[in-house]
Design an enzyme around this catalytic site. Sequence first.
Site, short mmCIF file in Angstrom:
data_model
loop_
_atom_site.label_atom_id
_atom_site.label_comp_id
_atom_site.label_asym_id
_atom_site.label_seq_id
_atom_site.Cartn_x
_atom_site.Cartn_y
_atom_site.Cartn_z
N HIS A 181 9.09 6.42 4.27
CA HIS A 181 8.38 7.58 3.73
C HIS A 181 7.93 8.43 4.92
O HIS A 181 7.68 7.91 6.01
CB HIS A 181 7.16 7.04 2.97
CG HIS A 181 6.36 8.05 2.22
ND1 HIS A 181 5.44 8.87 2.83
CD2 HIS A 181 6.32 8.35 0.91
CE1 HIS A 181 4.86 9.63 1.91
NE2 HIS A 181 5.38 9.33 0.74
N ASP A 225 4.31 -0.48 6.24
CA ASP A 225 3.85 0.44 5.20
C ASP A 225 3.92 -0.32 3.88
O ASP A 225 5.00 -0.53 3.31
CB ASP A 225 4.76 1.67 5.19
CG ASP A 225 4.40 2.64 4.08
OD1 ASP A 225 3.52 2.31 3.27
OD2 ASP A 225 5.01 3.72 4.03
N GLN A 242 3.90 0.71 -1.33
CA GLN A 242 4.57 0.37 -2.60
C GLN A 242 4.60 -1.13 -2.87
O GLN A 242 4.88 -1.53 -4.00
CB GLN A 242 6.01 0.92 -2.60
CG GLN A 242 6.11 2.43 -2.56
CD GLN A 242 5.50 3.12 -3.79
OE1 GLN A 242 5.24 2.50 -4.82
NE2 GLN A 242 5.25 4.41 -3.67
N LYS A 260 -2.60 4.03 -5.73
CA LYS A 260 -1.34 3.52 -6.29
C LYS A 260 -1.54 2.13 -6.89
O LYS A 260 -0.59 1.51 -7.37
CB LYS A 260 -0.27 3.45 -5.20
CG LYS A 260 0.18 4.83 -4.68
CD LYS A 260 1.28 4.66 -3.67
CE LYS A 260 1.52 5.92 -2.84
NZ LYS A 260 2.18 6.98 -3.58
N CYS A 300 9.40 12.42 -0.51
CA CYS A 300 8.93 12.30 0.88
C CYS A 300 9.83 11.35 1.68
O CYS A 300 9.33 10.60 2.55
CB CYS A 300 7.48 11.82 0.95
SG CYS A 300 6.34 12.92 0.14
#
Length: 411
Positions: A123, A200, A203, A226, A368
């Site tokens: 991302h 990261d 998600q 999220k 993104c």
Amino acid sequence: MCGFNPYEIREDFPALRRTLHGRRLVYLDSAATSLKPVCVIEAIASFYREYCGNVARGVHTLSQEVTRLYEDAREEVARFIGADGDEVVFTYGATDSLNLVAYSWGLRNLREGDEVVLTVMEHHSNVLPWQELASLKGVRLRYVGITGDGRLDYAELEEAISERTRVVAITHMSNVLGTINDVRRVARAAHSVGAIVVVDGAQSVPHMKVDVRVLEADFLAFSGHKMLGPMGIGVLWCRRDVMEEMAPHRVGGGAIVDVEPNAAVYAPPPRRFEAGTPNVEGAVGLMEAVRYLARVGMESVEEHERELTRYAMKLFEEELGDAVEIYGPRDVNARGGILSFNLRGLDHDVVGMALDSCGIAVRTGMHCAHILHKRLGLRGTVRASFYLYNVREDVEALVDACSEIAQSGRT
Ligand code: PLP
């Protein structure tokens, strides 16, 4: 078979009672932001109703109550990822967390000629801070590609990691392909040359059991909004010994022990990285969100989403066949609940707008992730993403609507 009833879960999410263009709302955009359960909404409201002091700013009881609440939230969030409270920094979101790593760690530790290894599936939030450092410090960025099946190319990654590598920055789960990366394998390769590993988790943490001790990384970044929590709160987990060596990237009140006219002594981590009045309401909301997720069970959440993804892939194949192209691993066990696709010959935004008119909210565009889309030769994709409140009827609504759109697009 997952361990909870998604139809009961849906009762906790007031947003699911609304309609979209007069149709039942089919919310398939949780990868962008999740819906919020009543308990989170109530926790935020009651924070403002019942609490009225600033954090760590006074001896009076009201301030101390807020400080205790904020620190309780830190402990709860830490527990959720298998960490200790003092390893968790509250930030404004995953983007802010990744910038913190780049500027606090990277700016001071990287030199000209050093290399940062990234993947093409990152991302922008895990690309742009490194690009900025590259231009400031003369650091070289190396991008690792993916296989034809949308998995990380581990052979290429292991080849890219060398004595010059100082950082490996990698997403745990692709926000486009849904691919779950083997962070531990990457971490071991990176650590063998003394590089740090920045993960990261924007998600992954909301959708699967993530334990920082199992990952073996040095940093893990994620966002509250999220994962059923509010916007404007995020987390950076950091290995304690790495964190202790880091200087703050933003400075100001609350992050110090002492200040002289020309020098300051900064507070120990994590407060060192939280200058200014923090987002206490956000931390409180996130605490309630992780409690909710823990009650449901992250293994069950992951299994539920995998079932929905499997069902969607099967229905798409049966109803649309060649008219749909799905991206990412064919093996559903290698991916999370994110399904990006295109209907052949139809623009992704046109499909997204047609779905919207059917009451179905998906995301369209490049999500993104321009580098990945360009690598795949795509101008964009339609992305459906699932969460614990989605049910099989949502998948059926999506595939039926896509079937109609594909047919009307062809005539
Ligand atoms: N990383 C990934 C993989 C994401 O999907 C996102 C958001 O979509 C981010 C980082 C950035 O998250 P935020 O906008 O909450 O900072």
